[in-house]
Write an enzyme that holds these catalytic residues in place. Structure first.
Site, short mmCIF file in Angstrom:
data_model
loop_
_atom_site.label_atom_id
_atom_site.label_comp_id
_atom_site.label_asym_id
_atom_site.label_seq_id
_atom_site.Cartn_x
_atom_site.Cartn_y
_atom_site.Cartn_z
N HIS A 1 13.52 12.30 -9.56
CA HIS A 1 14.75 12.86 -9.00
C HIS A 1 15.59 13.41 -10.16
CE1 HIS A 1 13.57 11.18 -5.29
NE2 HIS A 1 14.50 10.27 -5.10
N THR A 44 0.81 -1.21 0.00
CA THR A 44 0.00 0.00 0.00
C THR A 44 0.85 1.28 0.00
OG1 THR A 44 -0.14 -0.08 2.41
CG2 THR A 44 -1.93 -1.14 1.19
N GLY A 45 2.17 1.11 -0.03
CA GLY A 45 3.05 2.29 -0.08
C GLY A 45 3.20 2.80 -1.50
N CYS A 61 17.29 4.81 -5.23
CA CYS A 61 16.79 5.46 -6.46
C CYS A 61 17.81 6.42 -7.09
CB CYS A 61 15.49 6.21 -6.16
SG CYS A 61 15.51 7.06 -4.56
N SER A 111 -2.93 -1.35 7.27
CA SER A 111 -3.42 -1.32 5.88
C SER A 111 -4.12 -2.60 5.46
CB SER A 111 -2.26 -1.07 4.92
OG SER A 111 -1.62 0.13 5.23
O1 3JN Z 1 14.48 9.85 -0.09
C1 3JN Z 1 14.50 9.35 -1.22
O2 3JN Z 1 14.29 10.03 -2.23
C2 3JN Z 1 14.78 7.92 -1.38
C3 3JN Z 1 14.60 7.21 -0.11
C4 3JN Z 1 15.06 6.01 0.11
C5 3JN Z 1 14.95 5.36 1.39
C6 3JN Z 1 14.14 5.89 2.38
C7 3JN Z 1 14.06 5.30 3.61
C8 3JN Z 1 14.78 4.17 3.90
C9 3JN Z 1 15.66 4.18 1.64
C10 3JN Z 1 16.50 3.59 0.57
O3 3JN Z 1 15.95 3.06 -0.39
O4 3JN Z 1 17.72 3.64 0.67
C11 3JN Z 1 15.59 3.61 2.91
C12 3JN Z 1 16.38 2.40 3.26
O5 3JN Z 1 16.04 1.33 2.79
O6 3JN Z 1 17.33 2.55 4.02
#
Ligand code: 3JN
Length: 333
Positions: free
Chosen positions: A242, A12-13, A129, A41
């Site tokens: 991004h 659901t995210g 990402c 959820s």
């Molecule tokens: O902030 C963003 O644009 C990307 C966010 C990624 C993210 C957010 C919270 C935890 C991650 C990631 O994919 O690295 C994580 C995580 O898994 O540590």
């Protein structure tokens, strides 16, 4: 054709929703789709191939009969449940940072290092990402001449944080435009009409965790531990996609013209670079698309072999859900 039982953890995210859409769009051979989420959820009904599927609460027993589990519920959930999914016989494709830097977990971008996907021991990690879209353009240039050094600054959309941040940007924008105070909940400061040089937590070296993810993940994916990389990650008031300003130094000269030719042939990359018509990649254009867009390709005359690039991609698709589904496609080939 063989069909697979697929589970989405974190269904659901923002990324989980995109995973469900992409499995459908790309006609992934799904026999049965299981949607897993937190208790909060669970009970919702989501559509897949015009059929409603009930969201189930994630539990230790969720993975019985699952062939492929796509995880997008954060590192804590992955650390707890991915090993259980592997034990139950599933291939885990994990979108979190939980396992990315583990030596026996491949970190895969299918256009860049597809061969690594074969080396998995049950878990394949999806990179961050911001890393994915950068390596998509670095790799083909690195193949021409080794990249010695990368200096990257990112301009990251709020959807990278999740649905709460998307609501916060919308709410704050409306408030500011109506002359009302903006409520600050998700980020440490107002994000509407502002930008924050702060993504994820600060580390002891004064960089953020997001910045160090870009450094370490890029080295691992490019297979070059000596590549010098420094990053500044910035949150901007954009909903999706991004953007990155990427400066590279190569061992041998690559002219801007050569770089353009190389990138025009690179898989999953499209060059948008026509100054006369003001054509360059834009986040609102990349939203909903699958490619990584690169433009503003020009030589950096401040060093001998330098190039500057501007790279934009949909952070929820190529930056997360699409890359994960492409890994799943690779794994069933
Ligand atoms: O902030 C963003 O644009 C990307 C966010 C990624 C993210 C957010 C919270 C935890 C991650 C990631 O994919 O690295 C994580 C995580 O898994 O540590």
């Amino acid at each position: 054709m063989k069909e697979y039982n697929v589970a989405i953890v974190g269904a659901t995210g923002v990324v989980g929703e995109e995973m469900r859409k992409i499995l459908e769009e790309r006609n992934f051979p799904v026999a049965n789709l299981k949607l897993l989420a937190s208790a909060r959820s669970a009970g919702r009904r989501l559509t897949f191939r015009r059929t409603g599927i009930l969201v189930e609460e994630l539990s230790a027993g969720s993975f019985k009969g699952v062939d492929i589990a796509l995880f997008s519920a954060g590192a804590t959930v992955s650390r707890e449940f991915a090993p259980l999914a592997v034990k139950a016989g599933a291939l885990v494709i994990d979108n979190s940072s939980a396992f990315r830097m583990e030596p026996d977990v491949p970190l895969v971008v299918p256009e860049v290092n597809p061969e690594k996907a074969r080396e998995h021991k049950g878990i394949i990690a999806n990179p961050n990402c911001s890393t994915i879209q950068m390596v998509m353009v670095l790799k083909p240039l690195h193949a021409r001449s080794r990249i010695r050094r990368v200096v990257v600054s990112t301009y990251q959309a709020v959807s990278g944080t999740g649905k709460g941040a998307v609501r916060e940007l919308l709410g704050q924008s409306k408030a500011v435009l109506s002359g009302e105070p903006a409520r600050v909940e998700v980020y440490p400061h107002q994000i509407a009409f502002n930008l924050l040089p702060h993504i994820d937590v600060f580390l002891e070296n004064a960089y953020t965790k997001e910045e160090m993810k870009m450094v370490n993940e890029t080295r691992k994916i490019m297979g070059d531990s000596g590549m010098r990389i420094t990053a500044t990650c910035v949150r901007v008031p954009v909903f999706v996609s991004h953007s990155e300003s990427v400066n590279i130094e190569t061992e041998k000269k690559i002219t801007a013209e050569e770089a353009r030719e190389i990138l025009e042939k690179a898989p999953g990359v499209e060059v948008i670079d026509d100054l006369e018509s003001c054509a360059y990649p834009l986040p609102i254009f990349a939203e909903g698309k699958d490619l990584c867009y690169v433009g503003r390709i020009r030589e950096d005359d401040s060093i001998e072999n330098g190039l500057n690039l501007w790279v934009v991609a949909d952070n929820l698709r190529k930056g997360a859900a699409l890359n994960a589904v492409q890994i799943a496609e690779l794994s069933i080939k």
